[in-house]
Design a protein around this motif. Sequence first.
Motif, PDB file in Angstrom:
ATOM      1  N   GLY A 180       0.808  -1.214   0.000  1.00 58.81           N
ATOM      2  CA  GLY A 180       0.000   0.000   0.000  1.00 58.81           C
ATOM      3  C   GLY A 180       0.838   1.260   0.000  1.00 58.81           C
ATOM      4  O   GLY A 180       0.304   2.365   0.099  1.00 58.81           O
ATOM      5  N   ARG A 223      -4.849   2.586  -4.791  1.00 64.18           N
ATOM      6  CA  ARG A 223      -5.578   1.328  -4.626  1.00 64.18           C
ATOM      7  C   ARG A 223      -6.586   1.477  -3.501  1.00 64.18           C
ATOM      8  O   ARG A 223      -6.293   2.043  -2.452  1.00 64.18           O
ATOM      9  CB  ARG A 223      -4.603   0.191  -4.324  1.00 64.18           C
ATOM     10  CG  ARG A 223      -5.217  -1.213  -4.353  1.00 64.18           C
ATOM     11  CD  ARG A 223      -4.116  -2.273  -4.193  1.00 64.18           C
ATOM     12  NE  ARG A 223      -3.079  -2.058  -5.201  1.00 64.18           N
ATOM     13  CZ  ARG A 223      -1.887  -1.517  -4.917  1.00 64.18           C
ATOM     14  NH1 ARG A 223      -1.579  -1.155  -3.684  1.00 64.18           N
ATOM     15  NH2 ARG A 223      -1.003  -1.336  -5.883  1.00 64.18           N
ATOM     16  N   LEU A 233      -2.735  -4.658   7.283  1.00 68.55           N
ATOM     17  CA  LEU A 233      -2.978  -3.692   6.216  1.00 68.55           C
ATOM     18  C   LEU A 233      -2.242  -2.387   6.491  1.00 68.55           C
ATOM     19  O   LEU A 233      -1.623  -1.802   5.588  1.00 68.55           O
ATOM     20  CB  LEU A 233      -4.484  -3.436   6.071  1.00 68.55           C
ATOM     21  CG  LEU A 233      -5.318  -4.553   5.443  1.00 68.55           C
ATOM     22  CD1 LEU A 233      -6.803  -4.207   5.519  1.00 68.55           C
ATOM     23  CD2 LEU A 233      -4.908  -4.803   4.000  1.00 68.55           C
ATOM     24  N   TYR A 276      -1.483   0.606   4.026  1.00 70.42           N
ATOM     25  CA  TYR A 276      -2.870   0.987   3.786  1.00 70.42           C
ATOM     26  C   TYR A 276      -3.431   1.781   4.970  1.00 70.42           C
ATOM     27  O   TYR A 276      -2.989   1.620   6.106  1.00 70.42           O
ATOM     28  CB  TYR A 276      -3.734  -0.253   3.541  1.00 70.42           C
ATOM     29  CG  TYR A 276      -3.428  -0.938   2.234  1.00 70.42           C
ATOM     30  CD1 TYR A 276      -4.048  -0.541   1.052  1.00 70.42           C
ATOM     31  CD2 TYR A 276      -2.505  -1.978   2.177  1.00 70.42           C
ATOM     32  CE1 TYR A 276      -3.756  -1.168  -0.150  1.00 70.42           C
ATOM     33  CE2 TYR A 276      -2.208  -2.598   0.976  1.00 70.42           C
ATOM     34  CZ  TYR A 276      -2.837  -2.194  -0.185  1.00 70.42           C
ATOM     35  OH  TYR A 276      -2.540  -2.798  -1.372  1.00 70.42           O
ATOM     36  N   HIS A 314     -10.073   0.505   2.813  1.00 75.50           N
ATOM     37  CA  HIS A 314      -8.689   0.889   3.074  1.00 75.50           C
ATOM     38  C   HIS A 314      -8.070   1.388   1.777  1.00 75.50           C
ATOM     39  O   HIS A 314      -8.244   0.768   0.716  1.00 75.50           O
ATOM     40  CB  HIS A 314      -7.893  -0.298   3.620  1.00 75.50           C
ATOM     41  CG  HIS A 314      -8.261  -0.660   5.026  1.00 75.50           C
ATOM     42  ND1 HIS A 314      -7.379  -0.559   6.081  1.00 75.50           N
ATOM     43  CD2 HIS A 314      -9.425  -1.104   5.563  1.00 75.50           C
ATOM     44  CE1 HIS A 314      -7.969  -0.937   7.198  1.00 75.50           C
ATOM     45  NE2 HIS A 314      -9.219  -1.277   6.904  1.00 75.50           N
ATOM     46  N   SER A 344      -4.538   2.920  -0.296  1.00 71.96           N
ATOM     47  CA  SER A 344      -3.080   2.958  -0.280  1.00 71.96           C
ATOM     48  C   SER A 344      -2.616   4.337   0.175  1.00 71.96           C
ATOM     49  O   SER A 344      -3.343   5.334   0.050  1.00 71.96           O
ATOM     50  CB  SER A 344      -2.533   2.640  -1.668  1.00 71.96           C
ATOM     51  OG  SER A 344      -3.044   3.551  -2.632  1.00 71.96           O
TER      52      SER A 344
END
Length: 239
Positions: free
Chosen positions: A109, A114, A145, A150, A180, A182
């Motif tokens: 991320g 994204r 994450l 992220y 979530h 990036s």
Amino acid sequence: MLVLTETALSAGCEYLAERFERAGYSVTFPRPPHGTRERGVMIVSRLAMGPLRLPVDYLPHRVAAVTVETGTGPLEVVGVYVPSRDATEAKVTRKRTFLAGLAAALPTGKAGHRLVLGDFNILEPDHTPRYSTFKAWEYGFYTGLAAAGYVDAFRLLAPDALEYSWVGRTGDGYRYDHAHVSGPLTRHVTGCRYVHEPRTHEDRLTDHSALTVALALNATAPLDVTDPAAAELAAPTLF
């Protein structure tokens, strides 16, 4: 773009997909296997979508991944429906295996634009209230994450808010549904909120609240779409 979770190999989901496609929308719908009660994800878009290859080998129909073009380059959108579980070994193994595979398949991320969103069936580690039924490996997916770069889009804008996307029969609330982004995409996030009416209205559509994300990006490939409710359909396929 719409990301629909808990889709099935059913006449109803095929009806939705065909309605949108005939109205000019782009639809990505990895069908669950025949003869199962499996669920998955569908993405419906007013922007032209291209495929995004993610190496998810276990329950791959529970992930739909696409790219759309914007003025700042491609935006990758990954829709996810994580399996729920009970206390049985089979269900625990199933969910844990899926989460491990998804975590391994997601790119870092720390680069690119994204958005990873859907029904994660997990909670943030400091969720209020705290429930003893959730295990460290479930919280680990959420923290993993963040470690991968992220950012929880809802927490980015509402760090202290108590919102719940699913409420049990006893009135206990859970924030199961997440979005979530990036790291480089965070500066383009202009909104992220839960829409509770699909869950709370007397004619409710679902037992989950919807989650919306607004991004300040310019789409470069909008489609010429019409009202999907007015689209002409062929005879329905029954499952």
